[in-house]
Design a protein around this motif. Structure first.
Motif, PDB file in Angstrom:
ATOM      1  N   LEU A 369       0.835  -1.209   0.000  1.00 20.30           N
ATOM      2  CA  LEU A 369       0.000   0.000   0.000  1.00 20.30           C
ATOM      3  C   LEU A 369       0.868   1.257   0.000  1.00 20.30           C
ATOM      4  O   LEU A 369       0.550   2.244  -0.675  1.00 20.30           O
ATOM      5  CB  LEU A 369      -0.916  -0.012   1.217  1.00 20.30           C
ATOM      6  N   ALA A 370       1.982   1.217   0.729  1.00 20.96           N
ATOM      7  CA  ALA A 370       2.904   2.359   0.748  1.00 20.96           C
ATOM      8  C   ALA A 370       3.514   2.572  -0.633  1.00 20.96           C
ATOM      9  O   ALA A 370       3.702   3.716  -1.082  1.00 20.96           O
ATOM     10  CB  ALA A 370       3.990   2.134   1.788  1.00 20.96           C
ATOM     11  N   ALA A 371       3.821   1.474  -1.341  1.00 22.41           N
ATOM     12  CA  ALA A 371       4.365   1.585  -2.694  1.00 22.41           C
ATOM     13  C   ALA A 371       3.357   2.245  -3.626  1.00 22.41           C
ATOM     14  O   ALA A 371       3.717   3.108  -4.442  1.00 22.41           O
ATOM     15  CB  ALA A 371       4.753   0.202  -3.214  1.00 22.41           C
ATOM     16  N   LEU A 372       2.071   1.890  -3.505  1.00 25.18           N
ATOM     17  CA  LEU A 372       1.058   2.499  -4.359  1.00 25.18           C
ATOM     18  C   LEU A 372       0.861   3.972  -4.036  1.00 25.18           C
ATOM     19  O   LEU A 372       0.611   4.789  -4.933  1.00 25.18           O
ATOM     20  CB  LEU A 372      -0.268   1.749  -4.218  1.00 25.18           C
ATOM     21  N   GLU A 373       0.968   4.311  -2.769  1.00 27.51           N
ATOM     22  CA  GLU A 373       0.854   5.720  -2.385  1.00 27.51           C
ATOM     23  C   GLU A 373       1.946   6.541  -3.059  1.00 27.51           C
ATOM     24  O   GLU A 373       1.701   7.652  -3.544  1.00 27.51           O
ATOM     25  CB  GLU A 373       0.963   5.844  -0.866  1.00 27.51           C
ATOM     26  N   TYR A 374       3.150   5.990  -3.126  1.00 28.79           N
ATOM     27  CA  TYR A 374       4.253   6.660  -3.813  1.00 28.79           C
ATOM     28  C   TYR A 374       4.013   6.671  -5.324  1.00 28.79           C
ATOM     29  O   TYR A 374       4.242   7.687  -5.995  1.00 28.79           O
ATOM     30  CB  TYR A 374       5.563   5.944  -3.487  1.00 28.79           C
ATOM     31  N   LEU A 375       3.508   5.562  -5.855  1.00 25.65           N
ATOM     32  CA  LEU A 375       3.297   5.433  -7.293  1.00 25.65           C
ATOM     33  C   LEU A 375       2.251   6.419  -7.799  1.00 25.65           C
ATOM     34  O   LEU A 375       2.325   6.878  -8.941  1.00 25.65           O
ATOM     35  CB  LEU A 375       2.887   3.996  -7.611  1.00 25.65           C
ATOM     36  N   LYS A 376       1.294   6.775  -6.951  1.00 27.25           N
ATOM     37  CA  LYS A 376       0.270   7.742  -7.340  1.00 27.25           C
ATOM     38  C   LYS A 376       0.888   9.034  -7.865  1.00 27.25           C
ATOM     39  O   LYS A 376       0.371   9.653  -8.801  1.00 27.25           O
ATOM     40  CB  LYS A 376      -0.619   8.088  -6.143  1.00 27.25           C
ATOM     41  N   GLY A 377       1.978   9.448  -7.239  1.00 27.41           N
ATOM     42  CA  GLY A 377       2.562  10.739  -7.582  1.00 27.41           C
ATOM     43  C   GLY A 377       3.571  10.714  -8.714  1.00 27.41           C
ATOM     44  O   GLY A 377       4.006  11.775  -9.175  1.00 27.41           O
ATOM     45  N   ILE A 378       3.971   9.511  -9.188  1.00 30.94           N
ATOM     46  CA  ILE A 378       5.053   9.465 -10.178  1.00 30.94           C
ATOM     47  C   ILE A 378       4.701   8.697 -11.442  1.00 30.94           C
ATOM     48  O   ILE A 378       5.507   8.677 -12.380  1.00 30.94           O
ATOM     49  CB  ILE A 378       6.325   8.834  -9.560  1.00 30.94           C
ATOM     50  N   TRP A 379       3.545   8.070 -11.513  1.00 30.03           N
ATOM     51  CA  TRP A 379       3.295   7.146 -12.611  1.00 30.03           C
ATOM     52  C   TRP A 379       3.239   7.824 -13.969  1.00 30.03           C
ATOM     53  O   TRP A 379       3.439   7.167 -15.009  1.00 30.03           O
ATOM     54  CB  TRP A 379       2.021   6.331 -12.368  1.00 30.03           C
ATOM     55  N   ARG A 380       3.024   9.115 -14.006  1.00 29.88           N
ATOM     56  CA  ARG A 380       2.987   9.836 -15.283  1.00 29.88           C
ATOM     57  C   ARG A 380       4.379  10.211 -15.792  1.00 29.88           C
ATOM     58  O   ARG A 380       4.515  10.728 -16.911  1.00 29.88           O
ATOM     59  CB  ARG A 380       2.145  11.098 -15.147  1.00 29.88           C
ATOM     60  N   GLU A 381       5.421   9.964 -14.997  1.00 28.12           N
ATOM     61  CA  GLU A 381       6.780  10.340 -15.374  1.00 28.12           C
ATOM     62  C   GLU A 381       7.337   9.387 -16.448  1.00 28.12           C
ATOM     63  O   GLU A 381       6.999   8.204 -16.474  1.00 28.12           O
ATOM     64  CB  GLU A 381       7.701  10.289 -14.154  1.00 28.12           C
ATOM     65  N   PRO A 382       8.211   9.909 -17.327  1.00 26.19           N
ATOM     66  CA  PRO A 382       8.920   9.012 -18.260  1.00 26.19           C
ATOM     67  C   PRO A 382       9.991   8.220 -17.518  1.00 26.19           C
ATOM     68  O   PRO A 382      10.410   8.604 -16.423  1.00 26.19           O
ATOM     69  CB  PRO A 382       9.543   9.981 -19.271  1.00 26.19           C
ATOM     70  N   ASP A 383      10.431   7.101 -18.112  1.00 29.74           N
ATOM     71  CA  ASP A 383      11.450   6.276 -17.453  1.00 29.74           C
ATOM     72  C   ASP A 383      12.345   5.616 -18.497  1.00 29.74           C
ATOM     73  O   ASP A 383      12.194   5.838 -19.699  1.00 29.74           O
ATOM     74  CB  ASP A 383      10.781   5.219 -16.561  1.00 29.74           C
ATOM     75  N   GLU A 384      13.304   4.795 -18.012  1.00 31.41           N
ATOM     76  CA  GLU A 384      14.198   4.084 -18.928  1.00 31.41           C
ATOM     77  C   GLU A 384      13.579   2.805 -19.490  1.00 31.41           C
ATOM     78  O   GLU A 384      14.079   2.256 -20.467  1.00 31.41           O
ATOM     79  CB  GLU A 384      15.520   3.742 -18.230  1.00 31.41           C
ATOM     80  N   GLY A 385      12.542   2.297 -18.835  1.00 31.74           N
ATOM     81  CA  GLY A 385      11.786   1.190 -19.377  1.00 31.74           C
ATOM     82  C   GLY A 385      12.474  -0.163 -19.345  1.00 31.74           C
ATOM     83  O   GLY A 385      13.603  -0.307 -18.889  1.00 31.74           O
ATOM     84  N   ILE A 386      11.749  -1.159 -19.859  1.00 34.02           N
ATOM     85  CA  ILE A 386      12.230  -2.534 -19.869  1.00 34.02           C
ATOM     86  C   ILE A 386      13.515  -2.686 -20.686  1.00 34.02           C
ATOM     87  O   ILE A 386      14.312  -3.588 -20.460  1.00 34.02           O
ATOM     88  CB  ILE A 386      11.131  -3.471 -20.411  1.00 34.02           C
ATOM     89  N   TRP A 387      13.761  -1.754 -21.639  1.00 32.69           N
ATOM     90  CA  TRP A 387      14.949  -1.831 -22.476  1.00 32.69           C
ATOM     91  C   TRP A 387      16.176  -1.263 -21.766  1.00 32.69           C
ATOM     92  O   TRP A 387      17.268  -1.349 -22.273  1.00 32.69           O
ATOM     93  CB  TRP A 387      14.708  -1.075 -23.781  1.00 32.69           C
ATOM     94  N   GLU A 388      15.963  -0.627 -20.612  1.00 34.18           N
ATOM     95  CA  GLU A 388      17.063  -0.057 -19.832  1.00 34.18           C
ATOM     96  C   GLU A 388      17.923   0.855 -20.700  1.00 34.18           C
ATOM     97  O   GLU A 388      19.146   0.759 -20.758  1.00 34.18           O
ATOM     98  CB  GLU A 388      17.900  -1.178 -19.202  1.00 34.18           C
ATOM     99  N   VAL A 389      17.242   1.761 -21.406  1.00 28.47           N
ATOM    100  CA  VAL A 389      17.920   2.626 -22.371  1.00 28.47           C
ATOM    101  C   VAL A 389      18.925   3.523 -21.670  1.00 28.47           C
ATOM    102  O   VAL A 389      18.734   3.949 -20.527  1.00 28.47           O
ATOM    103  CB  VAL A 389      16.904   3.487 -23.153  1.00 28.47           C
ATOM    104  N   ARG A 390      20.000   3.799 -22.358  1.00 28.32           N
ATOM    105  CA  ARG A 390      21.033   4.690 -21.820  1.00 28.32           C
ATOM    106  C   ARG A 390      20.940   6.057 -22.495  1.00 28.32           C
ATOM    107  O   ARG A 390      21.919   6.756 -22.664  1.00 28.32           O
ATOM    108  CB  ARG A 390      22.410   4.059 -22.032  1.00 28.32           C
TER     109      ARG A 390
END
Length: 464
Positions: A369-390
């Motif tokens: 539940l604590a992880a989801l509370e944190y995820l609420k605020g960041i899920w719209r952010e871009p990331d490096e993804g499954i490809w672990e792009v550099r």
């Protein structure tokens, strides 16, 4: 060196070795999967460490097979003067990780050669070697190796060699044991007994497989490989026993996979559970709880086999790489990346363990539940993804799907177990993520999901 597809895997659930059809062990890290390699010829040549046992004369034909349900491999060589079998395994029991190699004469008389080139530190460090009545010891810093055999040994060009004959019915064992150098010589292990005991233990495990469908033999062999990659001490599942095998020959995408990726391990747990192996699943679940015990913002997509977080990446300039593919890397900087899908992997794994146990984990669920509370605020952010792009971060579709998985699995648990949480708020967030994916990550003209939102690049993970 041999091609990677021509190697056989042997292991003891602490580490693993690769044995070529020519009878050479060209890769072995000791004492763990992620320790320094003592045989690194796979990423260089014989001078970087290997252990070969094979006929000295011309081999007219050869064959190789695993013994049923085990990681014991037989390699038979036919020569003009006779036939010989070399049986290899890593001992299931012993005072330290031990490679066992037993030479057995099947017909005639065959002149055999053994060359042992020990190079600690990924093929760089030449050890100090001493002889004894049982064989040799090789020491460099914290590491020691002990070779025991009845065959005659001698030093030659910074390696240990042996020339011997084996006749029909003769058996000559070799054992190579790692031990911390400050602890002195470990107890000897009988090679013949080690082969028999290791085969029996693997067979006991594999015959317990609950799968009884099509291609059972191939399924069991695959499960044996997954079992070999489970780290016995902690329950982590190693993604691979090797580093720096290139995605493309001659390319630079050569990564160290000797760690535990949460997504890979979760898929491995799925396969093991389908085979009826719940003990491995529970051990991984316990490791997962320990490894991820931190603030949700510090969650990683991969960890060391003991749950280590710092997996600093460096290159080994003295190794030319597999088939000349450089650089050779150890460590993995992906451990420092921001990858949104980590929470989906974590909570999907937690859902598997709930299905297995039939109850809510009183320690783990509040953390979810604590992880989801944190995820609420960041899920719209871009990331490096499954490809672990550099390169630049992107709004990867797969990452958003795994965010949806994270919310969905906790909503599912709340519905099933009637836990105390704001399930309607979680359900609303789950639906919002779903709408974002279907609106911005789907191309209706081509009837396909895209690699990342808005920009239309198809990739297979979007179809998983």
């Amino acid at each position: 060196m041999a091609l990677i597809e021509d190697y056989a895997l042997i292991g003891d659930r602490r580490t693993a070795a690769l044995v070529s059809r020519e009878g050479s062990i060209d890769w072995l890290c000791l004492p763990r999967f992620d320790s320094d390699a003592v045989f690194a010829a796979l990423l260089g040549d014989e001078s970087n460490g290997c252990w070969k046992i094979a006929p000295m004369g011309e081999v007219t034909s050869s064959s190789r097979r695993y013994r049923d349900g085990s990681l014991v491999v037989d390699n038979e060589f036919v020569t003009a003067t006779g036939t010989v079998r070399v049986t290899d395994c890593m001992a299931a029991q012993g005072t330290g990780p031990t490679v066992v190699r037993v030479v057995e004469g099947l017909s005639g008389t065959v002149e055999m050669g053994m060359e042992l080139t020990i190079r600690f530190g990924y093929g760089l460090t030449v050890p100090w070697v001493r002889t004894s009545d049982e064989g040799i010891s090789a020491v460099a810093g914290p590491d020691a190796l002990y070779l025991r055999t009845e065959a005659p040994l001698e030093g030659q060009d910074m390696k240990t060699v042996s020339n011997f004959e084996v006749g029909e019915g003769e058996v000559i064992p070799f054992t190579l044991t790692w031990h911390p150098s400050h602890m002195g010589q470990p107890d000897a292990i009988d090679g013949d007994w080690a082969i028999e005991n290791t085969e029996r233990r693997w067979a006991e495990w594999s015959t317990a497989c609950a799968y009884d469908g099509e291609w059972r033999q191939q399924v069991v062999r695959s499960l044996i490989t997954l079992k070999a990659l489970t780290f016995e001490e902690t329950g982590a599942i190693c993604a691979a026993p090797t580093t720096s095998l290139p995605e493309d020959l001659g390319g630079e995408r050569n990564w160290d996979y000797r760690y535990c990726w949460l997504r890979d391990a979760a898929l491995s747990v799925d396969a093991l559970m389908l085979g009826g192996y719940t003990e491995e699943a529970l051990a991984f679940g316990a490791w997962l709880n320990r490894a991820t015990a931190s603030h949700p913002s510090q969650a990683q997509i991969l960890y060391g086999l003991g749950g280590e977080r710092r997996l600093s990446e460096e290159t080994l300039d003295w190794l030319p790489g597999y088939e000349g593919s450089t650089p050779v890397r150890i460590g993995n900087a992906a451990s420092e990346q921001f990858q949104l899908d980590v929470w989906g992997e974590l909570l999907d794994a937690a859902d598997r363990f709930r299905s297995l146990s039939g109850k809510i984990d009183p320690v783990g669920f509040p953390r979810q539940l604590a992880a989801l509370e944190y995820l609420k605020g960041i899920w719209r952010e871009p990331d490096e993804g499954i490809w672990e792009v550099r390169g630049p971060r992107r709004q990867f579709t797969h990452s958003k799907v795994m965010v949806w998985v994270a919310f969905d699995r906790v909503v599912k648990a709340a519905d099933e177990f009637d836990v105390d949480c704001d399930v309607e708020a979680l359900r609303s967030l789950r639906d919002e993520v779903h709408d974002d994916i279907t609106t911005n990550g789907y191309d209706p003209d081509r009837n396909t999901f895209t690699q990342y939102l808005v920009f239309y690049y198809i990739y297979s993970s979007s179809l998983m």
